[in-house]
Design an enzyme around this catalytic site. Structure first.
Site, PDB file in Angstrom:
ATOM      1  N   ASP A 257      -9.841  -4.323  -4.490  1.00 13.92           N
ATOM      2  CA  ASP A 257      -9.452  -3.582  -4.372  1.00 13.92           C
ATOM      3  C   ASP A 257      -9.189  -1.983  -5.072  1.00 13.92           C
ATOM      4  OD1 ASP A 257      -7.492  -1.416  -2.872  1.00 13.92           O
ATOM      5  OD2 ASP A 257      -5.854  -2.642  -3.526  1.00 13.92           O
TER       6      ASP A 257
ATOM      7  N   HIS B 201      -7.929  -5.318  -0.107  1.00 16.88           N
ATOM      8  CA  HIS B 201      -6.628  -5.102   0.098  1.00 16.88           C
ATOM      9  C   HIS B 201      -6.139  -5.105   1.423  1.00 16.88           C
ATOM     10  CE1 HIS B 201      -4.092  -1.647  -0.050  1.00 16.88           C
ATOM     11  NE2 HIS B 201      -3.770  -1.120   1.303  1.00 16.88           N
TER      12      HIS B 201
ATOM     13  N   SER C  23       0.944  -0.946  -0.080  1.00 16.92           N
ATOM     14  CA  SER C  23       0.127   0.114  -0.507  1.00 16.92           C
ATOM     15  C   SER C  23       0.789   1.198  -0.089  1.00 16.92           C
ATOM     16  CB  SER C  23      -1.160   0.306   1.247  1.00 16.92           C
ATOM     17  OG  SER C  23      -1.850   1.094   1.198  1.00 16.92           O
TER      18      SER C  23
END
Length: 323
Positions: free
Chosen positions: A252, A282, A152
């Site tokens: 995601d 995610h 991320s």
């Protein structure tokens, strides 16, 4: 997607938070969730002095139960540049060490909003430079065995560290593993160029609003958000980047921008492999070890780590892709 499956998955959506006000609560909650028995993990903590000498950057080193590879995975955690730390990511990093058989070094970079851009980036860059310039610190013979890894916002930092190292004339890492990274600056469904922002930005683990809040806390100046040091997809020159494994999650909102960055790397002449984890949300790298998404990802990660980047570069200058 099947409407019933969509409805079930929406039950796992993150609580709708005002990240501008609630980030301290999120940090405390993450640390409680990651509370660990001291004897469970083989870890030791180190510190690296910042380049300007003003502070020390904590690094937690995880030893696998069985070391099967020489690589050291230099890990930058996620959390929107605002949450997450080496404590909350300790379970995920311990699992990474065991499932890959590699030493994992997790960087506790400074967080926004107390330390906005580029503070966290500078910390990650500093640790990468130290490890690449002196790999013996991590018990490896040469820097070719250092692999940058991030998820991320940490995937964003790994990508940007690679870009920055090249701009500085540094050889950089030979390989990087980017897990569902942030690569673009716009996550407004009305203006984003990516369908996944519109299709998956409201119902699941991460929302459009949360990503935008994170970006604004990390980079208060709106003009700076389009910088390649924040949004690497905006870089004009992506040549000379490490061999890259891009792993994305099907459900995601960051999926499309991550895969667009992978394509841009390929078009610039880099060797890239792309793997989309079906049905994944995610943040799945922090799931329990028995989860299907995690097992899927680590099968691909281990195959990538088994490849010899030096030998492969001598054999081919082409690119590869796997969806």
């Amino acid at each position: 997607m099947n409407p019933l499956i969509r409805a079930v998955l929406s039950l796992f959506a993150a609580p709708r938070l005002n990240m501008r006000e609630d980030y301290p609560k999120v940090r405390r909650f993450q640390r409680r969730m990651a509370a660990r028995p001291v004897s469970r993990y083989r870890v030791f903590d180190r510190q690296i002095l910042s380049e300007d000498g003003t502070h020390r950057i904590p690094v937690r080193v995880f030893q696998p139960r069985e070391r099967r590879r020489e690589e050291v995975l230099l890990f930058f955690h996620g959390g929107g540049w605002v949450t997450g730390d080496i404590e909350s990511y300790t379970p995920a990093c311990a699992a990474m060490a065991d499932l890959t058989g590699c030493v994992v070094a997790s960087v506790d970079y400074r967080l926004a909003p107390e330390h906005p851009f580029p503070a966290g980036l500078h910390d990650c860059l500093r640790v990468a430079q130290v490890l690449l310039d002196d790999p013996q610190r991590a018990g490896i013979e040469n820097a070719d065995r250092v692999v940058l890894v991030g998820d991320s916002a940490g995937g964003n930092l790994a990508a940007v560290v690679s870009l920055r190292l090249r701009a500085l004339g540094h050889p950089g890492a030979k390989r990087q593993i980017l897990l569902y990274p942030v690569t673009h600056w716009d996550h407004d469904p009305a203006t984003s160029p990516f369908p996944s922002v519109r299709n998956h930005g409201e119902d699941y683990r991460l929302t459009n609003t949360e990503v935008q809040d994170y970006l604004e806390l990390y980079v208060p100046d709106p003009d700076e958000r389009r910088s390649p040091l924040v949004a690497p997809l905006m870089a004009e020159d992506l040549s000379g980047q490490p061999d890259t494994l891009m792993i994305t999650a099907e459900l995601d909102l960051l999926r499309d921008e991550a895969e667009a960055y992978a394509r841009a790397l390929q078009e610039a002449g880099n060797t890239v492999r792309v793997h989309r984890v079906s049905g994944a949300l995610h943040g799945f790298i922090a799931l329990p070890r028995f989860s299907r998404a995690l097992r899927d990802a680590y099968e691909v990660i281990n195959a990538f780590l088994d490849e010899d980047p030096v030998a492969r570069k001598s054999d081919t200058d082409g690119t590869e892709s796997a969806a």
